[in-house]
Design an enzyme around this catalytic site. Structure first.
Site, mmCIF file in Angstrom:
data_model
loop_
_atom_site.group_PDB
_atom_site.id
_atom_site.type_symbol
_atom_site.label_atom_id
_atom_site.label_comp_id
_atom_site.label_asym_id
_atom_site.label_seq_id
_atom_site.Cartn_x
_atom_site.Cartn_y
_atom_site.Cartn_z
ATOM 1 N N HIS A 74 10.656 -8.331 5.759
ATOM 2 C CA HIS A 74 11.146 -7.125 5.105
ATOM 3 C C HIS A 74 10.114 -6.014 5.171
ATOM 4 O O HIS A 74 8.928 -6.251 5.416
ATOM 5 C CB HIS A 74 11.555 -7.398 3.648
ATOM 6 C CG HIS A 74 10.458 -7.961 2.794
ATOM 7 N ND1 HIS A 74 10.089 -9.282 2.820
ATOM 8 C CD2 HIS A 74 9.654 -7.368 1.870
ATOM 9 C CE1 HIS A 74 9.109 -9.496 1.961
ATOM 10 N NE2 HIS A 74 8.824 -8.340 1.373
ATOM 11 N N ARG A 128 8.546 -8.478 -9.587
ATOM 12 C CA ARG A 128 8.952 -9.471 -8.588
ATOM 13 C C ARG A 128 8.479 -10.853 -8.990
ATOM 14 O O ARG A 128 7.317 -11.036 -9.363
ATOM 15 C CB ARG A 128 8.373 -9.120 -7.210
ATOM 16 C CG ARG A 128 8.978 -9.931 -6.069
ATOM 17 C CD ARG A 128 8.273 -9.655 -4.765
ATOM 18 N NE ARG A 128 7.136 -10.538 -4.566
ATOM 19 C CZ ARG A 128 6.216 -10.393 -3.609
ATOM 20 N NH1 ARG A 128 6.286 -9.361 -2.793
ATOM 21 N NH2 ARG A 128 5.232 -11.247 -3.493
ATOM 22 N N HIS A 181 6.838 -7.799 7.285
ATOM 23 C CA HIS A 181 6.043 -8.972 6.928
ATOM 24 C C HIS A 181 6.897 -10.044 6.277
ATOM 25 O O HIS A 181 8.016 -9.793 5.820
ATOM 26 C CB HIS A 181 4.901 -8.584 5.970
ATOM 27 C CG HIS A 181 5.377 -8.142 4.630
ATOM 28 N ND1 HIS A 181 5.999 -6.922 4.415
ATOM 29 C CD2 HIS A 181 5.348 -8.744 3.409
ATOM 30 C CE1 HIS A 181 6.307 -6.795 3.148
ATOM 31 N NE2 HIS A 181 5.945 -7.893 2.497
ATOM 32 N N ASP A 191 6.306 -12.657 3.054
ATOM 33 C CA ASP A 191 5.402 -12.724 1.910
ATOM 34 C C ASP A 191 4.448 -13.918 2.008
ATOM 35 O O ASP A 191 4.871 -15.060 2.230
ATOM 36 C CB ASP A 191 6.196 -12.845 0.607
ATOM 37 C CG ASP A 191 6.903 -11.559 0.229
ATOM 38 O OD1 ASP A 191 6.467 -10.487 0.686
ATOM 39 O OD2 ASP A 191 7.897 -11.634 -0.521
#
Length: 290
Positions: free
Chosen positions: A248, A263, A102, A104
């Site tokens: 990723h 994150r 995907h 983000d």
């Protein structure tokens, strides 16, 4: 590629990924940050070892790339620092986020520019993350297929994944936007594929069969190992990826071990179609600087 006397940049593959050695992200000089930013553009994802960042230092470093976004799935955000998304799995986890290839938050009108993941606790083995270059994936397509794709847009719908977590709720509006199938990186001018399994629902203007068939072909193409690098995490490692030109996948192969970190997500801009008048100007400017 970048040359720096302050630290070493070591590519992981000829296509994507580099480790940056001998640098402390908590105490960066402006010239060092400029070199890191250039390395990110060159390699699309960069990695750092042996970093020790407080939440405040994590946020301060990420803000050097731009303003930070609070993740829409607020139940996973840090309770004191909502700019940081908690990443956590242990012996009670049945699944983890990111197991499917995907980009983000691609369903947003302006998907993120970059993400910065800092893991302070990792499994003894496993828990790697794969990254794939969407510029290289586009370049590897045949010229007729490239020309066909450049005229298309696709719908990205967050409800495809987030409704599975939150359920179907009338009080929650999930982002849904159409983006070009072939976008142009706003800084390098390189063309790239901008569809992914998690958020892309269909290609505009095609029948359901045509759309499903085309997307299935592109997803299979994107997963070619020649476009990828694999990062093996160690405690206190950092990964920064350019969300505009990569996908990723997180490998959940470490149950029941623990994997934990935070994150930060940097605001981006709406994807730029390859046919946009700015696209060639961006590429020309990048070639002149090279």
């Amino acid at each position: 590629m970048i040359q720096s006397t302050a630290f070493d940049v070591r590519p992981l593959t000829p296509t994507i990924g580099a480790e940056i050695l001998n640098v402390d992200l908590a105490r960066l000089k402006d010239a060092q940050f400029a070199s890191i930013r250039r390395a990110l553009l060159d390699h699309q994802v960069v990695f750092f070892r042996d970093q020790h960042l407080s939440c405040e230092q994590h946020i301060a470093f990420a803000q050097r790339f731009g303003s930070l976004q609070v993740h829409p799935m607020s139940q996973f955000n840090h309770p004191v620092h909502p700019e940081l998304l908690r990443v956590y799995a242990d012996e009670n986890s049945k699944a983890v986020a990111g197991e499917i290839w995907h980009t983000d938050l691609s369903a947003q009108q302006a998907p993120p520019m970059a993400s910065m993941l800092y893991l302070n606790e990792v499994p003894p083995v496993g828990g790697d993350t794969l990254f794939a270059s969407m510029t290289t994936a586009f370049d590897a397509l045949s010229p007729p297929m490239q020309q066909f794709l450049e005229g298309l847009t696709a719908v990205h719908d967050a409800a495809r994944i987030w409704s599975k977590v939150n359920g179907v709720r009338p009080d929650m509006a999930y982002p849904r936007n159409a983006h070009p199938v072939v976008a142009v990186h706003p800084e390098t001018g390189r063309k790239l594929l901008f569809v992914n399994k998690v958020f892309t629902s269909h290609v505009d203007g095609l029948s359901e069969l045509e759309s499903e068939t085309l997307l299935a072909m592109l997803y299979r193409h994107i997963e070619n190992p020649r476009f990828m690098c694999r990062f093996r995490w160690q405690p206190h490692s950092v990964a920064i990826w350019d969300n505009r030109c990569t996908q990723h996948q997180s490998i959940f192969d470490y149950f029941p071990a623990r994997r934990s970190g935070l994150r930060a997500t940097v605001h981006g801009t709406p994807p730029l179609a390859s046919a946009h008048p700015m696209a060639q100007a961006l590429l020309d400017a990048e070639l002149q600087e090279a």
